[in-house]
Design an enzyme around this catalytic site. Sequence first.
Site, PDB file in Angstrom:
ATOM      1  N   PHE A 115       0.986  -1.187   0.285  1.00  0.00           N
ATOM      2  CA  PHE A 115      -0.019   0.057   0.028  1.00  0.00           C
ATOM      3  C   PHE A 115       0.805   1.395   0.022  1.00  0.00           C
ATOM      4  CE2 PHE A 115      -4.560   0.751   0.688  1.00  0.00           C
ATOM      5  CZ  PHE A 115      -4.952  -0.229   0.383  1.00  0.00           C
ATOM      6  N   GLN A 236      -7.784  14.922   3.274  1.00  0.00           N
ATOM      7  CA  GLN A 236      -7.163  13.942   2.286  1.00  0.00           C
ATOM      8  C   GLN A 236      -8.138  13.615   0.802  1.00  0.00           C
ATOM      9  OE1 GLN A 236      -6.240   9.420   2.803  1.00  0.00           O
ATOM     10  NE2 GLN A 236      -4.447  10.331   2.714  1.00  0.00           N
ATOM     11  N   HIS A 238      -7.971  11.029  -2.112  1.00  0.00           N
ATOM     12  CA  HIS A 238      -7.530   9.850  -2.529  1.00  0.00           C
ATOM     13  C   HIS A 238      -7.360   9.881  -4.197  1.00  0.00           C
ATOM     14  CE1 HIS A 238      -7.336   5.516  -3.532  1.00  0.00           C
ATOM     15  NE2 HIS A 238      -7.315   5.265  -2.271  1.00  0.00           N
ATOM     16  N   LEU A 248     -14.703   4.925  -5.047  1.00  0.00           N
ATOM     17  CA  LEU A 248     -13.399   4.692  -4.714  1.00  0.00           C
ATOM     18  C   LEU A 248     -12.731   3.507  -5.559  1.00  0.00           C
ATOM     19  CD1 LEU A 248     -11.096   5.748  -3.015  1.00  0.00           C
ATOM     20  CD2 LEU A 248     -11.480   3.784  -1.705  1.00  0.00           C
ATOM     21  N   GLU A 251      -6.452   1.796  -3.254  1.00  0.00           N
ATOM     22  CA  GLU A 251      -4.979   1.648  -3.545  1.00  0.00           C
ATOM     23  C   GLU A 251      -4.433   0.496  -3.666  1.00  0.00           C
ATOM     24  OE1 GLU A 251      -3.155   5.047  -1.229  1.00  0.00           O
ATOM     25  OE2 GLU A 251      -2.036   3.459  -0.275  1.00  0.00           O
ATOM     26  N   ARG A 282      -0.590   9.414  -0.736  1.00  0.00           N
ATOM     27  CA  ARG A 282      -1.711   9.787  -1.290  1.00  0.00           C
ATOM     28  C   ARG A 282      -1.881  11.359  -1.513  1.00  0.00           C
ATOM     29  NH1 ARG A 282      -6.464   6.369   2.011  1.00  0.00           N
ATOM     30  NH2 ARG A 282      -5.806   4.429   0.942  1.00  0.00           N
ATOM     31  N   HIS A 348     -11.635  12.212   0.465  1.00  0.00           N
ATOM     32  CA  HIS A 348     -11.679  10.584   1.117  1.00  0.00           C
ATOM     33  C   HIS A 348     -11.621  10.833   2.432  1.00  0.00           C
ATOM     34  CE1 HIS A 348     -11.395   6.467   1.012  1.00  0.00           C
ATOM     35  NE2 HIS A 348     -10.357   6.642   1.443  1.00  0.00           N
ATOM     36  N   ARG A 390      -2.925  10.758   5.933  1.00  0.00           N
ATOM     37  CA  ARG A 390      -2.962   9.814   6.337  1.00  0.00           C
ATOM     38  C   ARG A 390      -2.428   8.684   5.454  1.00  0.00           C
ATOM     39  NH1 ARG A 390      -6.620   5.279   5.673  1.00  0.00           N
ATOM     40  NH2 ARG A 390      -8.431   6.542   4.732  1.00  0.00           N
TER      41      ARG A 390
END
Length: 575
Positions: A115, A236, A238, A248, A251, A282, A348, A390
């Site tokens: 990730f 954030q 994404h 979404l 990831e 991100r 996100h 994050r």
Amino acid sequence: MYHRYDVLVIGAGGAGLMAAAQLANTASCAVISKLYPPRSHTGAAQGGIGAALANVEEDHWIWHMFDTVKGGDYVVDQDAAEILAREAVDAVLELEHMGLPFNRTPDGKIDQRRFGGHTRNFGEGPVRRACYSADRTGHMILYTLYQQGIKNNVQFFDEFHMLDLIITDDGICNGIVALEVRTGEIHIFHAKAVILATGGFGRVYKITSNAMAATGDGVAIAFRRGLPVEDMEFYQFHPTGIFKLGILLTEGARGEGGILRNASGERFMERYAPTLKDLAPRDMVSRCIWQEIREGRGVDGKDYVHLDLTHLPPGALEEKLPDITDFVRTYMGIDPVTQPIPIQPTAHYAMGGLPTDVDGRVTIDEVNTVMPGLYAAGEVACVSVHGANRLGTNSLVDLVVFGRRAGRHAAEYVKSVDLEPLPPEPDFRARAEVSNLLERSRGENASIIRATLQAEMMDKASVFRTGEGLAQMRTTLSQLRDAYANVSVADKGKIFNTDLLEAIELGYLLDCADAIVEGALARTESRGAHLREDYPDRNDADWLKHTLAYRTSGGIQMRYKPVVITKFEPKERKY
Ligand SMILES: Cc1cc2nc3c(=O)[nH]c(=O)nc-3n(C[C@H](O)[C@H](O)[C@H](O)COP(=O)(O)OP(=O)(O)OC[C@H]3O[C@@H](n4cnc5c(N)ncnc54)[C@H](O)[C@@H]3O)c2cc1C
């Protein structure tokens, strides 16, 4: 109607249910949720939950901690990040023992995949740290925890919408006021402790991965009652939302080998992040995508680039990414096995929220004074482990680690205190809010205000920001607030009045937007997800600190609190 419990948990997502699981056998506990619990947004989480299990390659909690601190651009409280990384391991095993069906390695251990921003040996290259259940990890967590709740006889109040917190004159939180959606009746819940687990507020923005219900209720209600909100400017985006829809695509797709390509087919992330490439964090990847688009390298001259999964081994999509494969076929009418997918960044995750200590207790000032009786965990809270950005898989860990800590602490706390009497008329604010909205026969239309808010926030307070744009947004927000003061709802009934609830939720979104914009205007630097084009550099000398925003009668006031640094001194971020 009046109810009495030891502890109230507001919200039945991963954080709330994990907290309730700690309380079930030690205190009387009710879980109050505006949604039927399995509809909570945690159920939409796809890619994985991070923990240094080292099941498939060498890994250590301290590498996870380092990645979390660096990923958050160093405005992370390192005592909390250490707890997150250390306790993640045991929390994931606890989920496994509750029966969560993780994907497995050939020898039967929990499988792990790559990730963004998760690395081996302090940044040397990607590591496989994300434990997953295909691309439905959140769904599995939510159902596993919900089953635990039912097994342990947790009392659920489904479709009860919290409208207010009850706080005594001595500043102790001892209950909430909620509207029962089915009847329109107002209920008073009286308790020794309240744990807020109401999730995020992605619906502030037009393009978002978040469910309709992500309207920041817990954040806004506390903010209105004079409590501070922390680091709201860090929101954030994404990198990979389906073009225009924002849905979404995890990831995990890049974790399995997916590649981002611009109009000429170039793998552009190689230019920006030579080591981690498509698996950079991100904030960086979202910025790079917009940079490509701004410089004319969007596909077909439009506002998107491609996520290419066509080279993945046969069967990988069906086995490891079945849901997103379905989404792309259903919503785009294209087949990701043979065609690249049009994507753009999508709103996100809220790094900010209600400030808490590492036991989930809500704090009210820069020296971390606790408000007795009030806890927060999950996306509503800011502990702060995510800092300015994050890492993927770290929210699900946050829910279970800090949901568990909040639940455990509250279980002990309620043994040591008496139930404080309710203040007089604890429901007067909530009743006034509801009757005000219902009584006005003509007025402004909530859906128009909401659409303007979402479009303008997308334009002026998303991936790229400037002082000028944010100042315009501040003006727009004050106009929208004036309009909101005259909003009226068409449905005047009591039963399932979703019109009324949506108007109430719009009020929460306006509060969250205010805090985002004021925090972003004040923070004259660029850090993590907050990029000011007029202040492009990170400025540790002036800004290595947390924002605390307070709503006062004279507008929003800013205070600042130091960042806890234990093991890792701030450095420039390179990937
Ligand atoms: C599409 C998507 C995919 C994601 N994938 C991942 C991933 O793979 N890994 C990862 O780590 N993170 C992921 N995330 C982030 C993560 O899922 C969320 O941050 C997290 O699930 C939030 O959990 P929560 O328990 O805080 O709140 P939620 O799950 O959002 O639950 C909020 C609860 O609060 C209740 N509630 C809200 N307001 C009120 C009110 N006024 N009155 C009563 N009840 C109320 C709701 O009914 C609900 O039960 C993803 C997020 C999205 C949107």
